[in-house]
Design an enzyme around this catalytic site. Structure first.
Site, mmCIF file in Angstrom:
data_model
loop_
_atom_site.group_PDB
_atom_site.id
_atom_site.type_symbol
_atom_site.label_atom_id
_atom_site.label_comp_id
_atom_site.label_asym_id
_atom_site.label_seq_id
_atom_site.Cartn_x
_atom_site.Cartn_y
_atom_site.Cartn_z
ATOM 1 N N HIS A 95 0.861 -1.088 0.088
ATOM 2 C CA HIS A 95 0.035 -0.149 0.177
ATOM 3 C C HIS A 95 1.000 1.104 0.055
ATOM 4 C CE1 HIS A 95 -2.879 2.850 1.167
ATOM 5 N NE2 HIS A 95 -3.897 2.111 0.582
ATOM 6 N N GLU A 169 -3.953 1.684 -7.338
ATOM 7 C CA GLU A 169 -4.418 3.202 -6.776
ATOM 8 C C GLU A 169 -3.715 4.260 -7.011
ATOM 9 O OE1 GLU A 169 -6.412 1.810 -2.861
ATOM 10 O OE2 GLU A 169 -4.236 1.340 -2.353
HETATM 11 P P1 PGA Z 1 -9.645 5.648 0.044
HETATM 12 O O1 PGA Z 1 -8.448 4.796 0.287
HETATM 13 O O2 PGA Z 1 -10.624 4.964 -0.555
HETATM 14 O O3 PGA Z 1 -10.047 6.364 1.425
HETATM 15 O O4 PGA Z 1 -9.287 6.765 -0.936
HETATM 16 C C1 PGA Z 1 -8.328 3.663 -0.575
HETATM 17 C C2 PGA Z 1 -6.854 3.112 -0.187
HETATM 18 O O5 PGA Z 1 -6.060 3.791 0.248
HETATM 19 O O6 PGA Z 1 -6.704 1.681 -0.257
#
Ligand code: PGA
Length: 248
Positions: A95, A169
Site C-alpha cells: 500500500h 491506486e
Molecule cells: P480511500 O483509500 O478509499 O480512502 O481513498 C483507498 C486506499 O487507500 O486503499
C-alpha cells in the site's frame, strides 16, 4: 455484474468500533456477499474478533500487511503463516501508505508476496503513481517497475497456477474526492491486463481500482473495462456508505 469489494479499514476502526460494525451489520453483510464478494481487511489486533463475530466463511477476511520473513527475530512483525492460521485468506501488501511512511521497497513487497503465496493467502498488491501529472507512458513505467520483482517470483519460483490481486491506486486519488479521467483509467487497465497475461500467464489475476471510491464516484468507476472490483478505504468504514457503493 458481480464485483469484488475489498474494504481497507486501515487504522480507522478501533476494537469497539469493529465489534459494533460486525454485530450490527452481520446479516446485511451476508446478503451483500451473496451478490458480490466481500473481503474485509482489518488491523491485526481486530482480525480474530472480526472472524469470530462474522462467523461466516463466505465473507473473506484479510490483513493489511505481513512480514517479508518466514519467522525469527523480527520484533513486532506478523508472519504470513500466523495470518493464515488466524483464518485470513487475503492480505494487502505494497500500500502506498506503507511505501511512503515506512519506506517499503519493491523488493520487500515481493518478499511479502512470496510469503503469502507460500501460505495460500491471496496477496492484494497495491501499485500506483504518486503524481497527478503523469502521462500514460510515465505511469506504465512506474507500474511495471513496481511489478517486476513480483513477476520474477511468479515466473521463477512458483510455477503452478496462483491467484493474486493487483490493486491500481493512483496515490493522489487516495483519500481525495477526485478520480482519474475515464480514458486514462481504461488505458491503464487494458495495459495491465495485457502485461500480466504476457508476463505471468499461468496466474489467476483480478484487477481492482482504489483511491477515492465513494457512493458519488462508483458509477463512473464501474464503466472501466477489465475491472474486477474495488479497494475502498475511508468509505468502507461507514457501513451505510459501503452498502450504497456495493448496491450502486
Ligand atoms: P480511500 O483509500 O478509499 O480512502 O481513498 C483507498 C486506499 O487507500 O486503499
Amino acid at each position: 455484474m458481480s464485483y469484488l469489494f475489498v474494504a481497507n479499514w486501515k487504522m480507522y476502526l478501533h476494537i469497539s468500533d469493529v465489534v459494533k460494525y460486525c454485530t450490527t451489520n452481520n446479516n446485511e453483510l451476508k446478503k451483500l456477499n451473496n451478490e458480490h464478494s466481500l473481503v474485509l481487511c482489518t488491523s491485526i489486533i481486530t482480525l480474530p474478533t472480526t472472524i469470530e463475530l462474522l462467523n461466516n466463511r463466505e465473507i473473506k477476511i484479510g490483513a493489511q500487511d505481513c512480514s517479508p520473513f518466514k519467522n525469527g527475530a523480527y520484533t513486532g512483525q506478523v508472519s504470513a503463516k500466523d495470518i493464515a492460521q488466524a483464518g485470513c485468506t487475503y492480505c494487502i501488501i505494497g500500500h502506498s501508505e506503507r511505501r511512503i511512511l515506512c519506506g517499503e521497497t519493491n523488493e520487500t513487497i515481493a518478499q511479502k508476496a512470496k510469503q503469502l503465496i507460500e501460505n495460500n493467502i491471496i496477496p492484494i498488491i497495491c501499485i500506483g503513481e504518486i503524481s497527478p501529472h503523469c502521462i500514460l507512458t510515465e505511469t506504465y513505467i512506474i507500474l511495471e517497475n513496481q511489478l517486476s520483482l513480483i513477476f520474477t517470483i511468479l515466473q521463477n519460483e512458483l510455477a503452478e497456477q496462483r491467484s493474486l490481486i493487483i490493486a491500481y491506486e493512483p496515490v493522489w486519488a487516495i483519500g481525495a474526492k477526485i478520480i482519474p479521467d475515464h480514458t486514462y483509467l481504461n488505458r491503464i487497465f487494458d495495459w495491465l491486463k495485457k502485461i500480466l497475461a504476457q508476463k505471468i500467464p499461468h496466474s489467476n489475476i483480478s484487477l481492482l481500482y482504489g483511491g477515492g471510491v465513494t457512493s458519488k464516484t462508483i458509477s463512473q468507476l464501474k464503466k472501466i473495462t477489465n475491472l474486477n472490483g474495488f479497494l475502498i478505504g475511508k468509505a468502507s468504514t461507514d457501513f451505510q456508505q459501503f452498502k450504497s457503493i456495493i448496491q450502486s
